[in-house]
Design a protein around this motif. Structure first.
Motif, PDB file in Angstrom:
ATOM      1  N   ILE A 151       0.857  -1.185   0.000  1.00 19.70           N
ATOM      2  CA  ILE A 151       0.000   0.000   0.000  1.00 19.70           C
ATOM      3  C   ILE A 151       0.891   1.232   0.000  1.00 19.70           C
ATOM      4  N   ALA A 152       0.451   2.274  -0.694  1.00 18.22           N
ATOM      5  CA  ALA A 152       1.182   3.541  -0.747  1.00 18.22           C
ATOM      6  C   ALA A 152       0.278   4.642  -0.212  1.00 18.22           C
ATOM      7  N   LEU A 153       0.850   5.529   0.588  1.00 13.77           N
ATOM      8  CA  LEU A 153       0.085   6.573   1.256  1.00 13.77           C
ATOM      9  C   LEU A 153       0.708   7.942   0.992  1.00 13.77           C
ATOM     10  N   LEU A 154      -0.135   8.908   0.670  1.00 10.64           N
ATOM     11  CA  LEU A 154       0.293  10.299   0.568  1.00 10.64           C
ATOM     12  C   LEU A 154       0.402  10.909   1.967  1.00 10.64           C
ATOM     13  N   PRO A 155       1.058  12.058   2.099  1.00  8.25           N
ATOM     14  CA  PRO A 155       1.304  12.620   3.438  1.00  8.25           C
ATOM     15  C   PRO A 155       0.063  12.811   4.297  1.00  8.25           C
ATOM     16  N   ASP A 156      -1.072  13.172   3.694  1.00  6.33           N
ATOM     17  CA  ASP A 156      -2.278  13.436   4.479  1.00  6.33           C
ATOM     18  C   ASP A 156      -3.207  12.234   4.591  1.00  6.33           C
ATOM     19  N   ASP A 157      -2.853  11.119   3.971  1.00  4.11           N
ATOM     20  CA  ASP A 157      -3.685   9.928   4.101  1.00  4.11           C
ATOM     21  C   ASP A 157      -3.701   9.468   5.562  1.00  4.11           C
ATOM     22  N   ILE A 158      -4.814   8.925   5.983  1.00  7.39           N
ATOM     23  CA  ILE A 158      -4.996   8.489   7.368  1.00  7.39           C
ATOM     24  C   ILE A 158      -5.281   6.994   7.376  1.00  7.39           C
ATOM     25  N   HIS A 159      -4.521   6.265   8.189  1.00 14.60           N
ATOM     26  CA  HIS A 159      -4.762   4.830   8.294  1.00 14.60           C
ATOM     27  C   HIS A 159      -4.521   4.360   9.720  1.00 14.60           C
ATOM     28  N   ALA A 160      -5.025   3.180  10.012  1.00 14.86           N
ATOM     29  CA  ALA A 160      -4.733   2.466  11.249  1.00 14.86           C
ATOM     30  C   ALA A 160      -4.330   1.061  10.858  1.00 14.86           C
ATOM     31  N   VAL A 161      -3.495   0.438  11.672  1.00 13.67           N
ATOM     32  CA  VAL A 161      -2.975  -0.889  11.376  1.00 13.67           C
ATOM     33  C   VAL A 161      -3.421  -1.861  12.458  1.00 13.67           C
ATOM     34  N   GLU A 162      -3.830  -3.045  12.034  1.00 12.00           N
ATOM     35  CA  GLU A 162      -4.267  -4.091  12.967  1.00 12.00           C
ATOM     36  C   GLU A 162      -3.651  -5.417  12.556  1.00 12.00           C
ATOM     37  N   ILE A 163      -3.083  -6.136  13.533  1.00 13.84           N
ATOM     38  CA  ILE A 163      -2.501  -7.450  13.278  1.00 13.84           C
ATOM     39  C   ILE A 163      -3.409  -8.504  13.902  1.00 13.84           C
ATOM     40  N   ARG A 164      -3.958  -9.347  13.054  1.00 13.16           N
ATOM     41  CA  ARG A 164      -4.857 -10.409  13.500  1.00 13.16           C
ATOM     42  C   ARG A 164      -4.137 -11.759  13.428  1.00 13.16           C
ATOM     43  N   GLY A 165      -4.880 -12.816  13.717  1.00 14.55           N
ATOM     44  CA  GLY A 165      -4.341 -14.158  13.552  1.00 14.55           C
ATOM     45  C   GLY A 165      -3.483 -14.605  14.712  1.00 14.55           C
ATOM     46  N   GLU A 166      -2.556 -15.521  14.436  1.00 13.17           N
ATOM     47  CA  GLU A 166      -1.757 -16.134  15.482  1.00 13.17           C
ATOM     48  C   GLU A 166      -0.261 -16.051  15.235  1.00 13.17           C
ATOM     49  N   ALA A 167       0.172 -15.521  14.093  1.00  9.71           N
ATOM     50  CA  ALA A 167       1.594 -15.505  13.748  1.00  9.71           C
ATOM     51  C   ALA A 167       2.091 -14.068  13.596  1.00  9.71           C
ATOM     52  N   PRO A 168       3.394 -13.851  13.860  1.00  4.00           N
ATOM     53  CA  PRO A 168       3.956 -12.520  13.652  1.00  4.00           C
ATOM     54  C   PRO A 168       3.952 -12.130  12.175  1.00  4.00           C
ATOM     55  N   ILE A 169       4.001 -10.838  11.924  1.00  3.12           N
ATOM     56  CA  ILE A 169       4.104 -10.349  10.552  1.00  3.12           C
ATOM     57  C   ILE A 169       5.406  -9.575  10.396  1.00  3.12           C
ATOM     58  N   ARG A 170       5.911  -9.538   9.164  1.00  5.93           N
ATOM     59  CA  ARG A 170       7.117  -8.773   8.813  1.00  5.93           C
ATOM     60  C   ARG A 170       6.788  -7.948   7.578  1.00  5.93           C
ATOM     61  N   HIS A 171       6.880  -6.640   7.725  1.00  2.00           N
ATOM     62  CA  HIS A 171       6.575  -5.746   6.615  1.00  2.00           C
ATOM     63  C   HIS A 171       7.660  -4.679   6.517  1.00  2.00           C
ATOM     64  N   LEU A 172       8.008  -4.328   5.285  1.00  2.00           N
ATOM     65  CA  LEU A 172       8.918  -3.222   5.043  1.00  2.00           C
ATOM     66  C   LEU A 172       8.126  -1.924   4.930  1.00  2.00           C
ATOM     67  N   HIS A 173       8.616  -0.884   5.602  1.00  2.00           N
ATOM     68  CA  HIS A 173       8.002   0.445   5.565  1.00  2.00           C
ATOM     69  C   HIS A 173       9.047   1.436   5.066  1.00  2.00           C
ATOM     70  N   LEU A 174       8.732   2.129   3.992  1.00  2.00           N
ATOM     71  CA  LEU A 174       9.614   3.152   3.426  1.00  2.00           C
ATOM     72  C   LEU A 174       8.926   4.502   3.523  1.00  2.00           C
ATOM     73  N   TYR A 175       9.651   5.488   4.079  1.00  2.00           N
ATOM     74  CA  TYR A 175       9.094   6.829   4.300  1.00  2.00           C
ATOM     75  C   TYR A 175       9.959   7.881   3.614  1.00  2.00           C
ATOM     76  N   GLY A 176       9.330   9.009   3.296  1.00  2.00           N
ATOM     77  CA  GLY A 176      10.062  10.130   2.716  1.00  2.00           C
ATOM     78  C   GLY A 176      10.969  10.827   3.706  1.00  2.00           C
ATOM     79  N   ARG A 177      10.683  10.662   4.990  1.00  2.00           N
ATOM     80  CA  ARG A 177      11.524  11.181   6.070  1.00  2.00           C
ATOM     81  C   ARG A 177      11.580  10.142   7.179  1.00  2.00           C
ATOM     82  N   ALA A 178      12.688  10.130   7.928  1.00  2.00           N
ATOM     83  CA  ALA A 178      12.803   9.206   9.051  1.00  2.00           C
ATOM     84  C   ALA A 178      11.681   9.457  10.055  1.00  2.00           C
ATOM     85  N   LEU A 179      11.132   8.398  10.601  1.00  2.00           N
ATOM     86  CA  LEU A 179      10.017   8.526  11.545  1.00  2.00           C
ATOM     87  C   LEU A 179      10.358   9.452  12.707  1.00  2.00           C
TER      88      LEU A 179
END
Length: 206
Positions: A151-179
């Motif tokens: 998924i790609a998000l513009l600066p003003d896009d609003i989202h929330a993240v939820e992890i379901r299920g029973e196993a860990p997840i691994r995702h790469l996050h790339l930002y225009g500026r360091a968090l």
């Protein structure tokens, strides 16, 4: 653009060297896609490069990037950031039950799955933003981001993240500026109809 390399957990291993080359290639492609403009089309192109990097699952092994061991539900690893703290790439390892409230980023963001599913709830702001500390949102859609997806998000896009299920997840996050530089991010309380500055959350592992 000068970058600041962050040693990976096994910095002298062949896997780490391969990972560094793959990261270089992906960030180079993302830079080319976003050169001169940031819009939905250019972000989708940058996301394609990140998805290809995430598909290299052998580079993101649990032995090198373990699940949280401090009782928390998230471990965030810095993979690469520019010397000026521009382009910043992280690997997020999150456990079931992790949920981030609705928030924006104030910079563009791309998220691609290595393994597991991250449910992204996307919101539309329904007030005009004229009252400080006040905001109303409505849910626009929910996307399940799993391997091969992103998924790609513009600066003003609003989202929330939820992890379901029973196993860990691994995702790469790339930002225009360091968090750590994003001091103007907003988090939203849907029930109260309020918003305020969002803290960084868990400490980034370097």
């Amino acid at each position: 653009m000068a970058t600041r390399d962050v040693p990976l957990p096994t910095a002298e291993s062949a896997t780490a060297r391969t990972c560094a080359r793959a990261v270089d290639e992906a960030l180079g492609a993302a830079r080319s896609a976003l050169a001169g403009r940031v819009d939905r089309d250019s972000l989708d192109e940058a996301l394609g490069a990140l998805r290809a990097l995430a598909a290299r699952t052998e580079l993101w092994r649990p032995d090198d990037f373990p699940v949280p061991d401090d009782g928390g539900l998230q471990a965030r690893y810095l993979i690469r950031e520019d010397a000026d703290r521009g382009f910043a790439l992280y690997l997020n390892v999150m456990l079931p039950g992790k949920h981030t409230g609705a928030h924006n980023h104030t910079t563009w963001a791309c998220i691609a799955a290595v393994e597991g599913v991250e449910h992204n709830h996307l919101y539309r702001r329904t007030d005009d933003g004229s009252r400080e500390g006040f905001a109303t949102l409505e849910l626009a859609e929910t996307r399940a981001i799993g391997p091969g997806n992103g998924i790609a998000l513009l600066p003003d896009d609003i989202h929330a993240v939820e992890i379901r299920g029973e196993a860990p997840i691994r995702h790469l996050h790339l930002y225009g500026r360091a968090l750590e530089t994003l001091t103007e991010r907003l988090q939203f309380d849907l029930a109260a109809g309020t918003c305020g500055r969002k803290p960084i959350g868990v400490e980034t592992r370097r």
